[in-house]
Design a protein around this motif. Structure first.
Motif, PDB file in Angstrom:
ATOM      1  N   SER A 189      35.206  26.470  46.967  1.00 31.32           N
ATOM      2  CA  SER A 189      34.939  27.137  48.245  1.00 31.32           C
ATOM      3  C   SER A 189      35.979  28.188  48.607  1.00 31.32           C
ATOM      4  O   SER A 189      35.789  28.955  49.556  1.00 31.32           O
ATOM      5  N   SER A 190      37.074  28.280  47.849  1.00 29.95           N
ATOM      6  CA  SER A 190      38.130  29.243  48.164  1.00 29.95           C
ATOM      7  C   SER A 190      37.869  30.620  47.584  1.00 29.95           C
ATOM      8  O   SER A 190      38.684  31.529  47.758  1.00 29.95           O
ATOM      9  N   ILE A 191      36.736  30.808  46.917  1.00 29.68           N
ATOM     10  CA  ILE A 191      36.484  32.074  46.240  1.00 29.68           C
ATOM     11  C   ILE A 191      36.518  33.262  47.192  1.00 29.68           C
ATOM     12  O   ILE A 191      37.027  34.324  46.860  1.00 29.68           O
ATOM     13  N   GLU A 192      36.010  33.105  48.416  1.00 28.01           N
ATOM     14  CA  GLU A 192      35.958  34.216  49.362  1.00 28.01           C
ATOM     15  C   GLU A 192      37.356  34.732  49.706  1.00 28.01           C
ATOM     16  O   GLU A 192      37.520  35.879  50.088  1.00 28.01           O
ATOM     17  N   GLN A 193      38.362  33.866  49.602  1.00 27.71           N
ATOM     18  CA  GLN A 193      39.717  34.257  49.964  1.00 27.71           C
ATOM     19  C   GLN A 193      40.584  34.602  48.762  1.00 27.71           C
ATOM     20  O   GLN A 193      41.704  35.093  48.936  1.00 27.71           O
ATOM     21  N   HIS A 194      40.097  34.345  47.550  1.00 32.22           N
ATOM     22  CA  HIS A 194      40.901  34.632  46.366  1.00 32.22           C
ATOM     23  C   HIS A 194      41.084  36.134  46.223  1.00 32.22           C
ATOM     24  O   HIS A 194      40.127  36.916  46.332  1.00 32.22           O
ATOM     25  N   TRP A 195      42.323  36.558  45.960  1.00 35.00           N
ATOM     26  CA  TRP A 195      42.636  37.983  45.942  1.00 35.00           C
ATOM     27  C   TRP A 195      41.745  38.769  44.991  1.00 35.00           C
ATOM     28  O   TRP A 195      41.317  39.903  45.303  1.00 35.00           O
ATOM     29  N   TYR A 196      41.429  38.214  43.834  1.00 37.77           N
ATOM     30  CA  TYR A 196      40.679  38.954  42.827  1.00 37.77           C
ATOM     31  C   TYR A 196      39.256  39.235  43.292  1.00 37.77           C
ATOM     32  O   TYR A 196      38.791  40.387  43.272  1.00 37.77           O
ATOM     33  N   TYR A 197      38.552  38.198  43.733  1.00 43.05           N
ATOM     34  CA  TYR A 197      37.159  38.381  44.114  1.00 43.05           C
ATOM     35  C   TYR A 197      37.022  39.082  45.461  1.00 43.05           C
ATOM     36  O   TYR A 197      36.095  39.872  45.672  1.00 43.05           O
ATOM     37  N   ARG A 198      37.931  38.829  46.371  1.00 41.48           N
ATOM     38  CA  ARG A 198      37.902  39.534  47.657  1.00 41.48           C
ATOM     39  C   ARG A 198      38.103  41.037  47.445  1.00 41.48           C
ATOM     40  O   ARG A 198      37.404  41.869  48.028  1.00 41.48           O
ATOM     41  N   SER A 199      39.052  41.387  46.584  1.00 39.92           N
ATOM     42  CA  SER A 199      39.344  42.796  46.313  1.00 39.92           C
ATOM     43  C   SER A 199      38.227  43.449  45.501  1.00 39.92           C
ATOM     44  O   SER A 199      37.878  44.621  45.724  1.00 39.92           O
ATOM     45  N   LYS A 200      37.666  42.713  44.571  1.00 42.72           N
ATOM     46  CA  LYS A 200      36.587  43.271  43.756  1.00 42.72           C
ATOM     47  C   LYS A 200      35.346  43.539  44.604  1.00 42.72           C
ATOM     48  O   LYS A 200      34.651  44.551  44.411  1.00 42.72           O
ATOM     49  N   ALA A 201      35.070  42.641  45.556  1.00 40.88           N
ATOM     50  CA  ALA A 201      33.940  42.853  46.460  1.00 40.88           C
ATOM     51  C   ALA A 201      34.163  44.087  47.326  1.00 40.88           C
ATOM     52  O   ALA A 201      33.229  44.870  47.583  1.00 40.88           O
ATOM     53  N   ALA A 202      35.401  44.292  47.774  1.00 39.59           N
ATOM     54  CA  ALA A 202      35.711  45.477  48.577  1.00 39.59           C
ATOM     55  C   ALA A 202      35.540  46.745  47.747  1.00 39.59           C
ATOM     56  O   ALA A 202      35.026  47.767  48.240  1.00 39.59           O
ATOM     57  N   ALA A 203      35.961  46.696  46.487  1.00 40.21           N
ATOM     58  CA  ALA A 203      35.800  47.853  45.600  1.00 40.21           C
ATOM     59  C   ALA A 203      34.319  48.131  45.345  1.00 40.21           C
ATOM     60  O   ALA A 203      33.896  49.290  45.279  1.00 40.21           O
TER      61      ALA A 203
END
Length: 236
Positions: free
Chosen positions: A11-25
């Protein structure tokens, strides 16, 4: 995203730096693109299409992945999501292939197959891991076939019949950190097949997110280096 990594992050995926940043990109690359109906190829958990449904005017998504046990339907942010093991054709105007092409022997063939399933004018957003010299046990764990340069991914898109609109590297500021860690001498034994994705201390996670957010406004100009290659293309 790969279901193997879903199991790691939970459940921490939304806050993980990699996936949060990739979604923003991803959202930045799609600025000005009509992506109301999404076809998410090799969707796994459907993280990226769920993100677009929750944060953009996107209205519906089809998530296709052979790993699904059966076809099903769900709701995300009040919008329909259709999970399918395969699909014949769909009236989608945005196709996502987020870290998919590196998993197959014939990347051009796979891309062509999905180009034929959507209308003319549909946009394709593709990401792949960058640079073969960064190959590690992480790639073995995820069963990758190859890593790409930006020019190689753009060539795949063109060979499949797409018109490239934009290409860029991302995670450029964390690239030196990751490259150093992957290229450090490890003795005679090769790196074991295991994911390098993990839950970080909140301070580390925040630091890496900050680096990526600093880079984000300039990502469109980065054709030099990064951990991920982005390519936005369109079906004529």
């Amino acid at each position: 995203m790969d279901l193997k990594e879903t199991d790691i992050l939970g459940s921490s995926i939304e806050q993980h730096w990699y996936y949060r940043s990739k979604a923003a990109a991803m959202r930045r690359m799609l600025q000005g693109i009509d992506g109301r109906k999404i076809l998410d190829v090799g969707a796994g958990s459907g993280f990226f299409s769920h993100h677009l449904l929750s944060h953009t005017p996107a209205s519906e998504a089809w998530c296709v992945d052979i790993s699904y046990g059966a076809d099903s339907d769900a709701i995300t942010a009040g919008k329909p999501v259709h999970y399918r093991r395969s699909i014949e054709s769909v009236d989608a105007n945005l196709v996502l292939l987020m870290d998919v092409l590196e998993h197959v022997d014939d990347d051009v063939g796979l891309l062509k197959a999905y180009i034929d399933k959507v209308p003319s004018g549909s946009c394709f957003l593709m990401t792949v891991p960058a640079f073969q010299f960064l190959w590690s046990g992480h790639d073995d764990f995820l069963e990758h076939k190859r890593r790409y340069t930006l020019s190689q991914l753009e060539a795949v898109a063109k060979d499949a019949g797409l018109t490239v609109r934009q290409g860029a590297y991302y995670f450029g500021l964390v690239f030196p950190i990751a490259a150093t860690l992957r290229l450090l001498p490890k003795g005679a034994q090769p790196s074991p097949p295991r994911s390098q994705l993990k839950r970080h201390h909140p301070l580390v996670n925040a630091f890496l997110k900050t680096l990526c957010s600093i880079e984000l406004p300039f990502m469109g100009a980065n054709r030099l280096a990064g951990l991920t290659v982005f390519c936005l293309a369109q079906k004529p």
